[in-house]
Design a protein around this motif. Structure first.
Motif, PDB file in Angstrom:
ATOM      1  N   GLN A 213     -63.475  -9.188 -22.066  1.00 53.81           N
ATOM      2  CA  GLN A 213     -63.581  -9.341 -23.516  1.00 53.81           C
ATOM      3  C   GLN A 213     -63.212  -8.057 -24.231  1.00 53.81           C
ATOM      4  O   GLN A 213     -62.783  -8.081 -25.397  1.00 53.81           O
ATOM      5  N   THR A 214     -63.365  -6.891 -23.564  1.00 55.84           N
ATOM      6  CA  THR A 214     -63.127  -5.620 -24.243  1.00 55.84           C
ATOM      7  C   THR A 214     -61.782  -4.981 -23.904  1.00 55.84           C
ATOM      8  O   THR A 214     -61.310  -4.119 -24.643  1.00 55.84           O
ATOM      9  N   ASP A 216     -57.757  -4.604 -23.756  1.00 61.47           N
ATOM     10  CA  ASP A 216     -56.691  -5.140 -24.597  1.00 61.47           C
ATOM     11  C   ASP A 216     -55.925  -6.204 -23.806  1.00 61.47           C
ATOM     12  O   ASP A 216     -55.962  -6.227 -22.571  1.00 61.47           O
ATOM     13  N   GLU A 217     -55.234  -7.096 -24.510  1.00 58.71           N
ATOM     14  CA  GLU A 217     -54.628  -8.265 -23.872  1.00 58.71           C
ATOM     15  C   GLU A 217     -53.635  -7.896 -22.771  1.00 58.71           C
ATOM     16  O   GLU A 217     -53.617  -8.521 -21.705  1.00 58.71           O
ATOM     17  N   LEU A 239     -64.007 -17.412 -20.526  1.00 60.19           N
ATOM     18  CA  LEU A 239     -63.567 -16.917 -21.833  1.00 60.19           C
ATOM     19  C   LEU A 239     -63.344 -18.073 -22.801  1.00 60.19           C
ATOM     20  O   LEU A 239     -63.032 -19.196 -22.380  1.00 60.19           O
ATOM     21  N   ASP A 240     -63.478 -17.805 -24.098  1.00 63.95           N
ATOM     22  CA  ASP A 240     -63.153 -18.862 -25.054  1.00 63.95           C
ATOM     23  C   ASP A 240     -61.639 -19.085 -25.035  1.00 63.95           C
ATOM     24  O   ASP A 240     -60.868 -18.207 -24.644  1.00 63.95           O
ATOM     25  N   ASP A 242     -59.241 -19.240 -27.186  1.00 63.87           N
ATOM     26  CA  ASP A 242     -58.361 -18.367 -27.958  1.00 63.87           C
ATOM     27  C   ASP A 242     -58.136 -17.048 -27.231  1.00 63.87           C
ATOM     28  O   ASP A 242     -57.003 -16.562 -27.119  1.00 63.87           O
ATOM     29  N   ARG A 243     -59.223 -16.446 -26.710  1.00 68.68           N
ATOM     30  CA  ARG A 243     -59.105 -15.194 -25.979  1.00 68.68           C
ATOM     31  C   ARG A 243     -58.329 -15.393 -24.681  1.00 68.68           C
ATOM     32  O   ARG A 243     -57.463 -14.586 -24.324  1.00 68.68           O
ATOM     33  N   ASP A 246     -54.633 -15.575 -25.459  1.00 69.14           N
ATOM     34  CA  ASP A 246     -54.060 -14.261 -25.761  1.00 69.14           C
ATOM     35  C   ASP A 246     -53.715 -13.500 -24.487  1.00 69.14           C
ATOM     36  O   ASP A 246     -52.695 -12.809 -24.412  1.00 69.14           O
TER      37      ASP A 246
END
Length: 416
Positions: A213-214, A216-217, A239-240, A242-243, A246
């Protein structure tokens, strides 16, 4: 300067100007202000837990000497925004970004700096390192059971095993606390993706989710490609959508397709609808191919130029190419219908004048694979011709994609 252990200070007596006022229950950091300097002590007193700012501590010498009276210390009103060393660090797993591994904290080393200024004594207490070895464990085990001098002599014979605080990445699974405490994984993000993958595989599922989550993509995508498929699937499912989308967008299309192919149809659809149209189309096309074929292993990221291109055209295309470095070892030539005509190794381009026609530099023979070629056929071609890249063509001889040596290594590993 003096080095103290956190476990030596926890439970220590705190004295105000009138005498003993309580005992140290916790030591806190305020990461928004300073990641390493102790901000305050939480002291257990007869009237409840109270906050003693470190600015009000005159000395630490067998006890904590405060300059203010216990009645002036504020009652504890929650710990939001504070990092508590005992609760949040002792016995917790942290990431050693220098040693590239996950370790458990046995104790915390603090650096004490006492000085006298115009306004009186000044005490600064900083987190120096975390103890992850036997010394910290034994100190805690024998604390209170052996005289301090004897314990110190015994501990002096045990080699220290500590990690400087600047190399420690704390794992926080609560998203709200990560934001408030400014906990990120900047140190971890600087490691090689393969090292990040090794570290992530040592963590519990909720800790893996917190790390991804932290990051970068781009870093998350590179690391995810290195993680074993079972853990990949677990991370993406946590993960959700959207994340996850990405991150998947930043992966090589073939790796993204392999990953989504292992998920349920519903979960794959949830991620695909959140992806950008171009990335989505690339992945969807690859998902249509069987994994055990050349088409199922290829990536659609490659460099192809018209047969009329020159070396200068190739150089310009290389500068603009956004794909991974593993696919630029060869540039392919196609005609107006997209039919594969030739392949030019990067080494020949580097040594040729800018005006040189690319067609004159093509490599012979042109080694290729059809989309429905088996994995064994692909591996045999790589072995026979010592290839770095292998073009894949459709039934109409159009260039569909490229298989890299990394793809073949992954394919072989999956069979072990």
């Amino acid at each position: 300067m003096t080095t103290l252990a956190l476990t030596e200070l926890l439970g220590a007596t705190v004295y105000d100007p009138s005498g003993a006022a309580g005992r140290v229950r916790e030591m806190t950091l305020a990461p928004q202000e300073d990641r390493s300097c102790i901000a305050s002590l939480i002291v257990k007193t007869k009237s409840g837990n109270r906050v003693l700012p470190l600015a009000a501590v005159a000395a630490i010498d067998g006890g904590i000497r405060a300059t203010t009276a216990v009645g002036d210390w504020a009652a504890i009103n929650g710990t939001e925004g504070l990092f508590l060393l005992d609760r949040d660090l002792l016995d917790q797993q942290v990431i050693d970004v220098n040693g590239r591994k996950v370790v458990r904290v046995n104790d915390v080393d603090l650096e004490l700096d006492s000085s006298k200024g115009p306004e009186g004594p000044r005490t600064v207490l900083r987190v120096l390192s975390v103890d992850v070895g036997a010394r910290g464990a034994i100190r805690r085990l024998l604390r209170g059971l052996a005289p301090r001098a004897v314990l110190q002599t015994f501990l002096g014979k045990i080699p220290p095993r500590s990690i400087p605080w600047k190399f420690v990445d704390v794992i926080e699974t609560d998203p709200a606390r990560r934001v408030k405490l400014k906990i990120s994984h900047e140190g971890l993000a600087k490691l090689h993706p393969a090292d990040i993958a090794d570290i992530v595989e040592e963590l519990a599922p909720d800790e893996r989710q917190a790390v991804f989550q932290t990051l970068d993509e781009e870093t998350a995508a590179e690391a995810l490609e290195e993680v074993e498929p079972r853990v990949q699937k677990s991370i993406v499912e946590s993960l959700d959508s959207d994340r996850a989308a990405d991150i998947v967008e930043e992966m090589d299309p073939d790796a993204a397709a392999d990953l989504l192919g292992d998920l349920s149809e519903d979960r794959t659809e949830q991620i695909l609808v959140h992806m950008e149209p171009e990335a989505q189309q690339e992945v969807v096309e690859l998902l249509e191919h069987r994994e055990e074929t050349a088409a199922g292993r290829m990536t659609t990221e490659f460099l192809a130029l018209p047969v009329s291109a020159t070396v200068q055209n190739a150089i310009d295309s290389l500068r603009e190419f956004e794909g991974g470095p593993e696919v630029v070892g060869t540039i392919y030539l196609v005609d107006s219908h997209g039919t594969l005509v030739g392949a030019v190794p990067l080494a020949r381009i580097v040594l040729a004048p800018p005006s040189t026609p690319m067609l004159s530099l093509q490599q012979e023979p042109l080694v290729l694979a059809h989309e429905n070629a088996s994995e064994n056929e692909v591996a045999e071609l790589f072995d026979k011709y010592n290839l770095q890249n292998l073009p894949v063509i459709s039934e109409h001889n159009k260039l569909s994609g490229v298989i890299t040596s990394d793809d073949v290594i992954s394919m072989l590993r999956s069979k072990l």
